[in-house]
Scaffold this motif. Sequence first.
Motif, mmCIF file in Angstrom:
data_model
loop_
_atom_site.group_PDB
_atom_site.id
_atom_site.type_symbol
_atom_site.label_atom_id
_atom_site.label_comp_id
_atom_site.label_asym_id
_atom_site.label_seq_id
_atom_site.Cartn_x
_atom_site.Cartn_y
_atom_site.Cartn_z
ATOM 1 N N LEU A 118 24.729 20.227 -52.904
ATOM 2 C CA LEU A 118 23.677 19.213 -52.926
ATOM 3 C C LEU A 118 24.247 17.799 -52.960
ATOM 4 C CD1 LEU A 118 21.133 20.722 -55.446
ATOM 5 C CD2 LEU A 118 20.772 20.339 -53.024
ATOM 6 N N THR A 119 23.648 16.926 -52.188
ATOM 7 C CA THR A 119 23.891 15.489 -52.310
ATOM 8 C C THR A 119 22.531 14.821 -52.272
ATOM 9 O OG1 THR A 119 24.056 15.149 -49.905
ATOM 10 C CG2 THR A 119 26.091 15.700 -51.082
ATOM 11 N N ASP A 120 22.518 13.525 -52.491
ATOM 12 C CA ASP A 120 21.235 12.827 -52.495
ATOM 13 C C ASP A 120 20.642 12.709 -51.100
ATOM 14 O OD1 ASP A 120 21.328 12.478 -55.224
ATOM 15 O OD2 ASP A 120 22.419 10.592 -55.083
ATOM 16 N N ASP A 121 21.456 12.867 -50.075
ATOM 17 C CA ASP A 121 20.976 12.730 -48.702
ATOM 18 C C ASP A 121 21.083 14.077 -47.983
ATOM 19 O OD1 ASP A 121 20.267 10.750 -46.392
ATOM 20 O OD2 ASP A 121 21.879 12.018 -45.605
ATOM 21 N N LEU A 122 19.982 14.533 -47.421
ATOM 22 C CA LEU A 122 19.948 15.847 -46.777
ATOM 23 C C LEU A 122 20.867 15.912 -45.565
ATOM 24 C CD1 LEU A 122 18.604 18.672 -46.652
ATOM 25 C CD2 LEU A 122 16.913 17.654 -45.111
ATOM 26 N N ARG B 199 12.697 20.939 -57.038
ATOM 27 C CA ARG B 199 11.662 19.949 -56.743
ATOM 28 C C ARG B 199 12.253 18.725 -56.048
ATOM 29 N NH1 ARG B 199 6.517 18.927 -58.538
ATOM 30 N NH2 ARG B 199 5.865 16.756 -58.383
ATOM 31 N N GLN B 200 13.375 18.250 -56.543
ATOM 32 C CA GLN B 200 14.017 17.087 -55.926
ATOM 33 C C GLN B 200 14.456 17.405 -54.500
ATOM 34 O OE1 GLN B 200 17.174 16.105 -58.632
ATOM 35 N NE2 GLN B 200 15.817 15.138 -60.124
ATOM 36 N N PHE B 201 14.955 18.621 -54.305
ATOM 37 C CA PHE B 201 15.389 19.021 -52.967
ATOM 38 C C PHE B 201 14.203 19.063 -52.004
ATOM 39 C CE2 PHE B 201 16.130 22.419 -49.827
ATOM 40 C CZ PHE B 201 17.260 21.918 -49.203
ATOM 41 N N VAL B 202 13.099 19.639 -52.462
ATOM 42 C CA VAL B 202 11.895 19.710 -51.612
ATOM 43 C C VAL B 202 11.418 18.307 -51.242
ATOM 44 C CG1 VAL B 202 9.454 20.327 -51.616
ATOM 45 C CG2 VAL B 202 11.149 21.972 -52.417
ATOM 46 N N ILE C 275 8.907 27.725 -56.339
ATOM 47 C CA ILE C 275 7.891 27.209 -55.415
ATOM 48 C C ILE C 275 6.771 26.532 -56.190
ATOM 49 C CG2 ILE C 275 6.244 27.818 -53.613
ATOM 50 C CD1 ILE C 275 9.196 28.118 -52.803
ATOM 51 N N GLN C 276 6.360 27.135 -57.308
ATOM 52 C CA GLN C 276 5.262 26.587 -58.089
ATOM 53 C C GLN C 276 5.572 25.188 -58.588
ATOM 54 O OE1 GLN C 276 4.588 29.525 -61.116
ATOM 55 N NE2 GLN C 276 3.730 31.021 -59.683
ATOM 56 N N GLN C 277 6.839 24.936 -58.900
ATOM 57 C CA GLN C 277 7.210 23.616 -59.398
ATOM 58 C C GLN C 277 6.988 22.525 -58.348
ATOM 59 O OE1 GLN C 277 8.090 22.948 -62.524
ATOM 60 N NE2 GLN C 277 7.813 25.100 -63.023
ATOM 61 N N SER C 278 6.973 22.925 -57.081
ATOM 62 C CA SER C 278 6.844 21.935 -56.002
ATOM 63 C C SER C 278 5.538 22.104 -55.230
ATOM 64 C CB SER C 278 8.031 22.060 -55.041
ATOM 65 O OG SER C 278 9.253 21.929 -55.718
ATOM 66 N N LYS C 279 4.589 22.816 -55.833
ATOM 67 C CA LYS C 279 3.376 23.169 -55.109
ATOM 68 C C LYS C 279 2.600 21.935 -54.659
ATOM 69 C CE LYS C 279 0.767 27.409 -55.342
ATOM 70 N NZ LYS C 279 0.376 28.545 -56.188
ATOM 71 N N ASP C 280 2.645 20.869 -55.451
ATOM 72 C CA ASP C 280 1.885 19.672 -55.073
ATOM 73 C C ASP C 280 2.486 18.968 -53.869
ATOM 74 O OD1 ASP C 280 4.157 19.002 -56.467
ATOM 75 O OD2 ASP C 280 3.270 17.256 -57.453
ATOM 76 N N GLN C 281 3.703 19.364 -53.459
ATOM 77 C CA GLN C 281 4.311 18.788 -52.255
ATOM 78 C C GLN C 281 3.788 19.450 -50.979
ATOM 79 O OE1 GLN C 281 6.749 16.246 -52.219
ATOM 80 N NE2 GLN C 281 6.192 16.066 -54.375
ATOM 81 N N PHE C 282 3.153 20.609 -51.130
ATOM 82 C CA PHE C 282 2.719 21.376 -49.961
ATOM 83 C C PHE C 282 1.197 21.418 -49.925
ATOM 84 C CE2 PHE C 282 6.705 23.499 -51.508
ATOM 85 C CZ PHE C 282 7.542 22.899 -50.587
ATOM 86 N N ARG C 283 0.623 20.391 -49.343
ATOM 87 C CA ARG C 283 -0.840 20.262 -49.340
ATOM 88 C C ARG C 283 -1.475 20.706 -48.025
ATOM 89 N NH1 ARG C 283 0.918 15.257 -51.584
ATOM 90 N NH2 ARG C 283 0.596 15.167 -53.845
#
Length: 982
Positions: A311-315, A365-368, A396-404
């Motif tokens: 992981l890095t800060d930039d994908l 979550r940060q990665f998503v 997935i649940q931790q990032s669910k609000d990212q997938f609307r």
Amino acid sequence: MENLVVKKKIKHLNQSMKVDLKKFFQSLGRAAIGGVFLDSKEVIGNSYEALLSLGFEKEVTHVTWLLIYRSLTEAIKNIVEESIELLDVTEIDIESLSMRIDLSLEDEIFELDKNFFHNPKSLKILTAVKIPFAQWLDGFGLSESQIRSIIDRLPVFFVFALHEEWKRRPEEYKCISEYFDSPFMRANERQLSWLRYATYLRKETEKRMFDEAFSLRKIYVPLRAYYNKKNQENSKLGDVDFSLLPNQKVVINLEEELDKWLHTADKNDAIRVISGGPGSGKSSFAKIYSAKLAENQSIPVLFIPLHHFELTDDLVEAVGRFVKFDKYLSHNPLDPQSGEDRIIVFFDGLDELSRQGKLANEIARQFVEEVQRKVDRFNMHDIRIQVIMTGRELSIQQSKDQFRRPNQILEILPYYISRTDKNDYYDPKGLLEIDQRETWWKLYGLASGQNYTSIPETLKGENLEEITSQPLLNYLVALSFMRDKIDFNNNNNLNAIYNDLLQAVYDRGWANNKHPSIKDTSLEQFIRILEVIAVSVWHGSGRTTTIRDIENYSQNNGLKDLLNRFQEGASNGVTRLLTAFYFRESGANNMGDNTFEFTHKSFGEYLTSRRIILSLNHINKMISRRADDPDDGWDNKSAVVYFISLCGSAKIDSYLINFIKGELDFLSLEEIQGLQITIGDLLNYCIKFDVPVDRLDPRPAFSSERIYSNNTFESLIILLSLTSSHIRQTLRIKWDSENSFGTVLKMITGQRKGPANTIVMSHLAHLDLSDQCLDISDLYGADLSHINFESGAMRFSNLVNSKCEGVNFKGARLNYSQLTRANFNYSNMSGVSLCGAYAQNSYFIGAQFEQATIYETDFSGSNFSNTNLKNLNKNNKIRRKIKSERIIFTNAEFDNTNFTGSLLRGCIFTDASFNKSNFHNANLSHSCFDNAVLINVNFQNVDLTKVNFEKVKLMENCTFEGSYCLINQHEDFTEDQNPNRI
């Protein structure tokens, strides 16, 4: 372009290169027996130099055959090396075996046209060479089904070897590229790299499954999934009425759904997430599906297993780093300037991301969020990138609000859905009518040679539905079923199956090996070293670890000699079966350390759970020795230090907890009671003296010490809850002060984001929290079942959605707390104070509220069936106004509820339902029963001053004998006013 026809037989071409197929199979046999395989140079000798000496270096016929021969022998060698532990190398006569092999293919005429480079698998010699290869395998004792599974993988391995061989020696094959006019030859290096990469993805799906001769592809069953459809979208589903449902689970074929999404190519809808539990098949699907897309070659496909992803800060930078260590792609496909115009990227395993000092769900979550940002940037004008992610449900649940977006999260369904559970889904195509276990067992029967036509009747019981419905667990059940060591009619403990497989691996790959270095290794030692590896993985990324990390952990735990013995055995090929089944080498990390990874994460979790329970037993034994002899064993401080070394650097998650529960099933009541007492002693010590992180050697960095401390506290609390819940006995804890537990809880939970609370909140059941103060606590969704909270304080706290069943709240103070949608069934709430609390839509079935104080509490929509509400509000003698005593019971349910002698002045019972309830001697003055249902209610000797029953919805068989009202009653009153009977 006419076909290239070779006028010489294959054996003449071999003679030109000075190679011999018979000698090749002889060399391969000797390598199999010795466990040391040849490299390509040794396999085919100086074949190119032989062509040079004869002047054939520019002759397309010979050079093309050289390319094919090298690739073919390399493919065969790789397949055999991968399958080495299946071969019976005892009493093998290599010379006799080679004489029996039919090499008549050497009399064939080699013919090749340019279509070969479009479809290398179509080469006729691949079919011809299967005959001698099968005969060679038969000589090593393989069954017909095993031979068929192995040789069926030859075409894919050949194509992969072909690409690798061309890349390795492009100058030697220059005359071929000059002769043929083919896309394969004209392609630039980038195109060739994508071709090689596509072949690699396909080869990954053709690798052996664990200890089998067959590959994943042979037993793969296409998966089903569902997505949640919102109410406003349900109108599109026909005449079905979903008005009562917040969401509808719409069943789909997973591959078809993704095909449609990829074809639509909406730049504003470019991410799909595949969610599933351990062993649900999400990673297997991702491998199979990515290989299929890559073979189509219409859009480049990049597959990234996230446990190998730095992981890095930039994908873009992180993908570039990943590709740099990949030998197939020579460029960063996400580079904004030089990357691909269109690409599909798979990120497999969100839950396997890790970074020191951060929680796994926070990292995911940060990665998503970073992926979402980059996808939006790439697709600003046109569709350039589409992303498919996989992960366990929690990540997935931790990032669910990212997938609307609609249909963005696809939840994998099991092989089998019971008839009752089918009602939870909308299945327009009837996909759930198929029991996919039947399909899987048919495929498994063909691949394994067992000829199963359906799932065995023994495994169809309801007690096994949960594990036979999951792809991985179903396969493990099949392995244990064939061993016939477990009674599946009476055993559904998953840990028993894992333990049986450990025994199988030891029996087949270890116990009978006679090498001096490991001949005395017992099953316990064998498992012990596996547990070391598992704990090392747990302390690291969750799936991978390095030899250095294993050595460090072994050194700190006195296991260095055992590890050395294990490594010596591994160097002699003893552990090939083991590594094929539980874990495998996975190259090197960026520091150059060799790494191991578990073939499935749950293997590591099972082994870690074993180590945790065994370590607690060891601590228990050492503390007992100190009690018997002050000069022997451990004191509590030494025991805590040992525990920190195990559980301090990593968090226990719900998946590991499930395996710990399974391990507790194997212990007796006395053994669990001993563990419970030991854990309680360790927790008491840490509460009184804090966690002695400074005693660790080496001592963690200052920034990590708080993490170690929090993890230790959390692990002890969870383990105490698990052991106490297992035997349903609460252990008395010697809290240092009334704030002790609350202080620890706030320290280890921190600030949450979103509704999901920390893991420890789900494991507080059966704890002794009597006299503890938890004022203003965040206990949202907590499991407090059967705790002892007598005389405790929980004022202004959040218990929304909490589980408080069977709790002892006697004399506790819960004033002004949020109790909405909580479960207090069968709890002892005698003398509890709930003034000003909000308890809407909660459950109090069978609870004991005798002499509780509940002024100004809102119980709207709650259920009080079989509840004892006797003498409510009688403890409070303070002069009050009616409006300050109001209790709201709007829409509540009272079935067989006892209100005898309760003070309920000014209560709101609007829309409430009463059946067989008793208000004898209660005070209901100024209460409201508008639209209530009153059936078989006893109002004997009740104060009904200013109670109006005219708006009651239904009243049947109610008794009012001796009921009365007070004349000239003022709004401000005391309890001792004289009543006038009516």
